[in-house]
Scaffold this active site. Structure first.
Site, mmCIF file in Angstrom:
data_model
loop_
_atom_site.group_PDB
_atom_site.id
_atom_site.type_symbol
_atom_site.label_atom_id
_atom_site.label_comp_id
_atom_site.label_asym_id
_atom_site.label_seq_id
_atom_site.Cartn_x
_atom_site.Cartn_y
_atom_site.Cartn_z
ATOM 1 N N ASN A 75 0.832 -1.190 0.000
ATOM 2 C CA ASN A 75 0.000 0.000 0.000
ATOM 3 C C ASN A 75 0.874 1.250 0.000
ATOM 4 O OD1 ASN A 75 -2.294 1.677 0.179
ATOM 5 N ND2 ASN A 75 -3.340 0.170 1.454
ATOM 6 N N HIS A 93 22.839 3.622 11.461
ATOM 7 C CA HIS A 93 24.058 4.427 11.479
ATOM 8 C C HIS A 93 24.889 4.014 12.680
ATOM 9 C CE1 HIS A 93 23.138 7.432 8.354
ATOM 10 N NE2 HIS A 93 21.886 7.182 8.688
ATOM 11 N N ALA A 111 -0.566 -2.910 13.606
ATOM 12 C CA ALA A 111 -0.385 -1.511 13.218
ATOM 13 C C ALA A 111 0.439 -0.769 14.258
ATOM 14 C CB ALA A 111 -1.741 -0.834 13.050
ATOM 15 N N ARG A 146 5.989 -7.637 20.508
ATOM 16 C CA ARG A 146 6.091 -8.934 21.181
ATOM 17 C C ARG A 146 4.942 -9.803 20.702
ATOM 18 N NH1 ARG A 146 2.519 -9.373 25.343
ATOM 19 N NH2 ARG A 146 1.512 -7.437 25.991
#
Length: 186
Positions: free
Chosen positions: A80, A110, A151, A171
């Protein structure tokens, strides 16, 4: 999944890598400014991914990231809108995966002591997984077959096959019934 770390020093990029980066940036700009799901859009998508885009897969704009052309996207994948794909460490999306809007797949980081150095590990999303809206998958993570990432979750560790993982850090909160998938796949 082989999860060997590679380190990339951005100060030492070669002309070929710079040229590929510029090619990808230009194609991403074109893609994101073209009417989606038209012949023109499909042509740009094919030019960006080449053979790395499986049959029946679709990618909704906008799409952004680095080294996007190196991603491997299987068959019948639905991505999406607004995917951020930082693919320098490798991103593989197997067949029949669904990725909701605003997902981030991050295969590089980084080095905190030298920000020009990127430690990179691959990201693998296995067959028929579902990544929920706004989820972030971090370097070195494998999301298993038929797994669900909720989500807004931030996935820092592997998610097993058939698991539902949510939260920050994500988790596992439950396991899906494997037998129900076997009935569907038979």
């Amino acid at each position: 999944m082989d999860c060997e770390e590679i380190r990339v020093d951005l100060r030492q990029s070669d002309p070929q890598s710079r040229a590929e980066g510029q090619r990808c940036a230009k194609l991403l700009f074109q893609l994101n400014h073209t009417m989606p799901f038209t012949e023109e859009y499909s042509t740009i998508l094919k030019e960006l991914f080449g053979a790395n885009l499986g049959e029946g897969s679709s990618v909704a704009p906008p799409l952004s990231g680095a080294c996007v052309s190196s991603m491997k996207i299987g068959k019948n994948v639905l991505i999406n809108s607004n995917l951020l794909a930082m693919a320098r460490g490798g991103i593989t999306i197997e067949d029949d995966v669904m990725i909701a809007a605003n997902v981030q797949l991050i295969s590089n980081n980084h080095d905190p002591y030298d920000l020009w150095v990127l430690p990179c590990k691959p990201v693998l999303i296995k067959e028929s997984a579902w990544i929920g809206a706004g989820a972030t998958i971090l370097p070195g993570v494998c999301v298993g077959r038929h797994a669900v990432v909720g989500a807004g979750s931030v996935v820092t560790k592997d998610v097993p096959d058939y698991a539902v993982a949510v939260g920050n850090p994500a988790r596992v909160i439950k396991m899906l019934d494997k037998e129900k998938f076997k009935e569907r796949e038979a």
